[in-house]
Design a protein around this motif. Structure first.
Motif, PDB file in Angstrom:
ATOM      1  N   UNK A 126       0.415   1.975  14.911  1.00  0.00           N
ATOM      2  CA  UNK A 126       0.088   3.322  14.461  1.00  0.00           C
ATOM      3  C   UNK A 126      -1.414   3.418  14.251  1.00  0.00           C
ATOM      4  N   UNK A 166       9.123   8.489  -3.400  1.00  0.00           N
ATOM      5  CA  UNK A 166       8.919   7.912  -4.716  1.00  0.00           C
ATOM      6  C   UNK A 166       8.824   9.027  -5.752  1.00  0.00           C
ATOM      7  N   UNK A 191      -2.910   1.654  10.020  1.00  0.00           N
ATOM      8  CA  UNK A 191      -1.524   2.092  10.227  1.00  0.00           C
ATOM      9  C   UNK A 191      -0.910   2.681   8.965  1.00  0.00           C
ATOM     10  N   UNK A 192      -1.506   2.341   7.828  1.00  0.00           N
ATOM     11  CA  UNK A 192      -1.011   2.938   6.599  1.00  0.00           C
ATOM     12  C   UNK A 192      -1.593   4.341   6.410  1.00  0.00           C
ATOM     13  N   UNK A 193      -2.795   4.558   6.943  1.00  0.00           N
ATOM     14  CA  UNK A 193      -3.514   5.781   6.599  1.00  0.00           C
ATOM     15  C   UNK A 193      -3.337   6.922   7.594  1.00  0.00           C
ATOM     16  N   UNK A 242       0.823  -1.209   0.000  1.00  0.00           N
ATOM     17  CA  UNK A 242       0.000   0.000   0.000  1.00  0.00           C
ATOM     18  C   UNK A 242       0.852   1.253   0.000  1.00  0.00           C
ATOM     19  N   UNK A 243       2.069   1.142   0.507  1.00  0.00           N
ATOM     20  CA  UNK A 243       2.955   2.301   0.542  1.00  0.00           C
ATOM     21  C   UNK A 243       3.827   2.397  -0.692  1.00  0.00           C
ATOM     22  N   UNK A 244       3.578   1.508  -1.647  1.00  0.00           N
ATOM     23  CA  UNK A 244       4.369   1.558  -2.867  1.00  0.00           C
ATOM     24  C   UNK A 244       5.741   0.930  -2.707  1.00  0.00           C
ATOM     25  N   UNK A 245       5.890   0.066  -1.729  1.00  0.00           N
ATOM     26  CA  UNK A 245       7.159  -0.636  -1.571  1.00  0.00           C
ATOM     27  C   UNK A 245       6.963  -2.101  -1.938  1.00  0.00           C
ATOM     28  N   UNK A 290       4.479   6.769   7.773  1.00  0.00           N
ATOM     29  CA  UNK A 290       5.444   6.233   6.821  1.00  0.00           C
ATOM     30  C   UNK A 290       4.907   6.141   5.406  1.00  0.00           C
ATOM     31  N   UNK A 291       3.585   6.003   5.274  1.00  0.00           N
ATOM     32  CA  UNK A 291       3.011   5.927   3.933  1.00  0.00           C
ATOM     33  C   UNK A 291       3.362   7.170   3.131  1.00  0.00           C
ATOM     34  N   UNK A 338       6.988   7.205   2.030  1.00  0.00           N
ATOM     35  CA  UNK A 338       7.331   6.395   0.868  1.00  0.00           C
ATOM     36  C   UNK A 338       6.790   7.014  -0.415  1.00  0.00           C
ATOM     37  N   UNK A 339       5.575   7.563  -0.340  1.00  0.00           N
ATOM     38  CA  UNK A 339       5.004   8.168  -1.545  1.00  0.00           C
ATOM     39  C   UNK A 339       5.826   9.391  -1.957  1.00  0.00           C
TER      40      UNK A 339
END
Lengths: 332, 419, 175
Positions: free
Chosen positions: A209, B143, A296-298, A37-40, B135-136, B139-140
């Motif tokens: 998170x 990028x 935790x991603x958002x 989701x974070x592009x990794x 962290x999202x 990374x964006x």
């Protein structure tokens, strides 16, 4: 008698190993999906296993300032507590191994033990970062325990009023009598609110998170865990993985105890079990996905004051409202 | 880490304040610096800042080398500001020696300088998001930043240390056949900018963590001689490109960007720092576009032969000041050239973080320990720019013994592990 | 920026302590050239604090950096201010230079007038061994605590070189 005991030991071992394995897989999934989701690219699914193995062979450092026995004991306590929790949860739709010996209230207490163990371990580490982290963990516990308790107790209370005399706080009873079918429209809204509260408490309970405040890597360098390394760290790591399964299973048992086997007409037998277990795994994953991974991603990490305010006011409010609605549902 | 900084005052948790060291090695810090915070609960009531962990003695070394060698050294003051220091340095020397720079070279210097601003601000935004635990976004953002790094590599051959400016001009051209790559990158950024602004400035959790955190008032910014986005976030309209134009900036109407341009009252907090930096990315895109469209033709260096250049510089004498608005703020180089000597007689480098160091104190005071990473990051600190000089320590000094001891222990352990 | 007025006001404020001035005019821009100025004044050390005080009352100065120059008998300090920031072409660098004899390397602090000068003043203390009178914090900023060498002093070159050599040798030693 001895045969039963032996059986229980076997089952216990299977549950422990299986629960840990599951936790690690979910942890791997968590990292992989979050990375995507974070592009990794993210680590392989097996990464948590590698991590534990690596931690196990690493040197176990005890800081000079630490209270060594307490510092070393706490990871063990934490792991033991979450391990015990596994015995009280209906994993995979099966009867909990110790279902007859404890109930929801015990689970509530056992859930608090790993966090308390981390707090004690943090204070015992004798590092300023760990101290700050331990203080934060205490504040977090005070913040999220209340809505969590309200949620669990409301469910039990409702069941007790519908089925007087039943062992309402037993998870088996709760799981075999899904409340969604018993409540009226008001109670339905109440249940939804309680479910939301539980979903928001989940990341806090798991220190993820936006509620990873006691660990906050960029602020206090891992906080409670700052001084832990090697074997001790591995135990906390395992405890964290198992706790993820526990929280997922708890939510599933309370709110989605349904099986697929009945619906598909394959009750009983090995295939019925397989389908139910698979469905259970998916349910737990869905809960973890929405309560932990997506969240935790958002979000950014909150500050301790903000998190405490969030739990004390809106989330407690939501759970109290849910409780009141459940009560009204009985009266009307 | 220094031993007395680890020394926790364990028994004093009940006391009113206790000290938490942050750095020189800490996850929130990308480069070494040490803060000692006096805390009352989670609130910061005192701060002591100790830089100097990345001293390399660059000015000292520069005064021992000829000017071209010093130019390469200036580029290595910092990896992120690897065009800012050479730009200021070449200008200082050119001013001292009275060397003209051809128009095309001025424009190319400007293009590379602005590309550096784009990548540096995006880098900062990513770091900031990471400090917030987001962290999202890190990374964006990183990028997206890659595109500018790719373009820089395409134009100069390097991702960092571009080696473009030289006294009297630039070393490489931006050929017409590569211009389309630049336009592509600019279009890419233009299409993404609104998304970036949404992701940072309209995100509730970012706003919660940055609004009114690490505030620096207008008066404090002036009093403490803050520079760059740190000062501009407080509403101080200070920007070398506007105040005292140089290079191609003199041909454009550049205005210092403050949060007022976003329609909000400047408060000098971290949120305002984000506003200023994101809007400056937009400004830089405009500048690069203008430079590409109006790139004058002509030579690249007024003295193209390096031996001739060195000879001219050796003959020159005088003092010069070179200034450049680096991504983090004003870079100023002062040089004095002495006739008949190849080396610099005096070289003084001032990086933006050097000026913003004092601004940290009011920013930290009164905020929480949870705000430390983002406040520390808010001035976009660049320790290696600031700490240019590492020299030795007096013999027998306590710190030295610590360091020697640490090295010894670490070597012992390596040997033990390797069997 | 009226250069004449600026110099005149300093001359008037400082009297005999005003030792001279210099203007460097530069042309910038390729399409529509404009002018920018580097201004220099030299003042007596005794009136140096007055000069900065005058600057702070008449203008809103920004201190970029203080540079030093070891001239043998004396150490020259250049206080690189800028004045007039805030508008296009409004700014000029304004350097106040003063000489300190090696026998008495001391200068009053200007942190009472411009708190932001502290970083640069502390740097001068460690790198030139200058005594900045009245500075609130005189600890080493960049050099390690307790370091006593003054690397930018040309007369102390030998000691510095010795320390550098010792350090290089120590860093590179192979046990």
């Amino acid at each position: 008698m001895s045969a039963t005991l032996l059986n229980a030991v076997w089952q216990g071992l299977i549950i422990l190993v299986g629960g840990t394995f599951l936790g690690m897989i979910y942890k791997g999934l968590d990292r992989k999906l979050a990375a995507q989701m974070q592009g990794r690219i993210g680590p392989p699914l097996r990464q948590p296993f590698f991590d534990v193995v690596k931690l196990m062979v690493k040197e176990n450092v005890v800081p000079d300032h630490a209270v060594a026995w307490l510092f070393n004991l706490m990871p063990l306590v934490s792991l033991a507590a979450v391990g015990t929790l596994l015995f009280y949860l209906p994993l995979g739709g099966f009867e909990p191994l110790l279902g007859g010996f404890g109930d929801l209230i015990l689970i509530l207490y056992l859930l608090a033990v790993p966090s308390l163990a981390m707090v004690l371990g943090g204070f015992a580490a004798g590092s300023p970062f760990a101290t700050v982290g331990a203080q934060r963990e205490l504040v977090m516990m005070m913040a999220y325990e209340f809505p969590l308790a309200i949620t669990l107790l409301s469910l039990g209370w409702y069941l007790s009023s519908v089925m007087p005399g039943a062992q309402v706080f037993s998870l088996t009873v709760l799981a075999s009598n899904p409340l969604w079918g018993l409540v009226g429209p008001l109670g339905f809204i109440g249940l939804l609110l309680l479910f939301c509260a539980l979903m928001i408490v989940t990341p806090a309970e798991l220190t993820k998170i936006p509620f990873d405040i006691p660990e906050a890597e960029t602020e206090i360098a891992g906080g409670i865990l700052a001084e832990y390394s090697g074997r001790n760290m591995a135990m906390f790591y395992l405890a964290d993985a198992i706790k993820m399964v526990v929280m997922g299973s708890l939510t599933v048992a309370l709110f989605f105890p349904y099986g697929l086997s009945g619906l598909l007409g394959v009750t009983g037998g090995i295939w019925g079990s397989v389908i139910d277990v698979a469905f259970y795994l998916v349910k737990v994953f869905v809960v973890i996905f929405f309560a932990v991974i997506v969240v935790r991603v958002a979000f950014a990490r909150l500050k301790i004051g903000q998190a405490a305010r969030l739990f004390w006011l809106p989330i407690t409010g939501i759970s109290l409202l849910g409780m009141v609605l459940l009560m009204l549902d009985r009266i009307v | 880490m220094n031993n007395d900084s680890i020394n926790l005052k364990v028994g004093q948790c009940a006391a009113t304040t206790y000290t938490v060291p942050v750095g020189p090695v800490h996850p929130a810090l990308k480069e070494p610096i040490r803060f000692s915070f006096d805390l009352d609960g989670e609130r910061i009531v005192g701060v002591d800042i100790k830089p100097g962990f990345a001293h390399r003695g660059i000015e000292y070394m520069g005064m021992k080398r000829n000017l071209i060698q010093a130019l390469y050294l200036s580029e290595r003051i910092c990896g992120i500001c690897s065009i800012s220091h050479p730009l200021a340095f070449t200008q200082a020397v050119e001013n001292a020696a009275g060397i003209e720079v051809p128009p095309r070279a001025q424009y190319i210097r400007t293009i590379i300088g602005e590309l550096e601003r784009v990548h540096s601000h995006l880098l900062w935004a990513g770091v900031g998001a990471h400090e917030l635990g987001f962290d999202t976004l890190l990374h964006l953002t990183w990028n997206v930043r890659e595109k500018s790094m790719d373009l820089l590599e395409e134009l100069t051959g390097n991702r960092v240390d571009y080696a473009i400016p030289i006294f009297s001009g630039v070393r490489r051209d931006v050929p017409a056949e590569k211009a389309h790559l630049a336009y592509e990158a600019l279009d890419y950024y233009k299409s993404l900018l609104q998304q970036m602004i949404d992701a940072f400035l309209h995100d509730k959790s970012v706003e919660m963590r940055t609004r009114d955190v690490g505030a620096l008032t207008y008066d404090q910014a002036i009093e403490l001689c803050a520079v760059g986005p740190t000062a501009r976030a407080s509403g101080v309209k200070k920007d070398v490109r506007q105040d005292m134009p140089y290079l191609a900036y003199a041909d454009m109407d550049i205005r210092a960007i403050t949060p007022a341009d976003f329609g909000t009252e400047p408060r000098g907090d971290v949120y305002d720092n984000i506003i200023v930096r994101l809007l400056e990315v937009q400004q830089s895109i405009g500048i690069i576009e203008y430079c590409l469209e109006n790139l004058p033709s002509g030579e690249l260096m007024s003295i193209p032969k390096v031996p001739a250049l060195l000879a001219a510089l050796k003959k020159a004498s005088g003092e010069g000041i070179g200034r450049h608005e680096a991504p983090r703020g004003e870079v100023i180089h002062y040089v004095r050239l002495a006739e008949g000597v190849e080396e610099l007689a005096v070289w003084k480098v001032k990086a933006p973080t050097y000026s913003n160091l004092m601004a940290w104190v009011p920013k930290f005071l009164g905020d929480e320990i949870a705000d430390v990473p983002i406040i520390a990051a808010s001035i976009d600190p660049c320790m290696c720019c600031m700490d240019r000089v590492h020299l030795a320590d007096a013999a027998g000094n306590k710190t030295t013994r610590m360091k020697e001891e640490l090295v010894r222990l670490s070597r012992e352990k390596t040997r033990r592990i390797c069997g | 920026m009226n250069v004449e007025n600026l110099f005149a006001s300093f001359k008037h404020a400082l009297g005999g302590a005003y030792l001279g001035d210099r203007t460097i005019e530069r042309t910038v821009g390729t399409i529509d050239p404009g002018k920018v100025y580097d201004l220099w004044i030299t003042v007596e050390r005794d009136s140096f604090h007055n000069a900065v005080a005058h600057l702070c009352t008449e203008y809103t100065p920004h201190l970029s950096v203080i540079s030093g120059d070891d001239l043998g008998e004396n150490v020259a300090l250049n206080y690189h201010f800028t004045v007039g920031w805030g508008e296009r072409y409004g700014e000029a660098t304004f350097t106040i230079r003063t000489m300190l004899p090696k026998s008495d390397l001391s200068i009053p602090t200007i942190t009472d007038l411009l708190a932001g000068a502290q970083t640069s003043e502390r740097e001068k203390i460690e790198f030139y061994g200058i005594d900045v009178v009245g500075i609130p914090d005189s600890r080493n900023l960049f050099l390690p605590e307790g370091a006593t060498i003054h690397p930018w002093r040309k007369d102390l070159e030998e000691e510095t070189a010795k320390e550098v050599k010792r350090m290089v040798k120590w860093e590179g030693r192979n046990e």
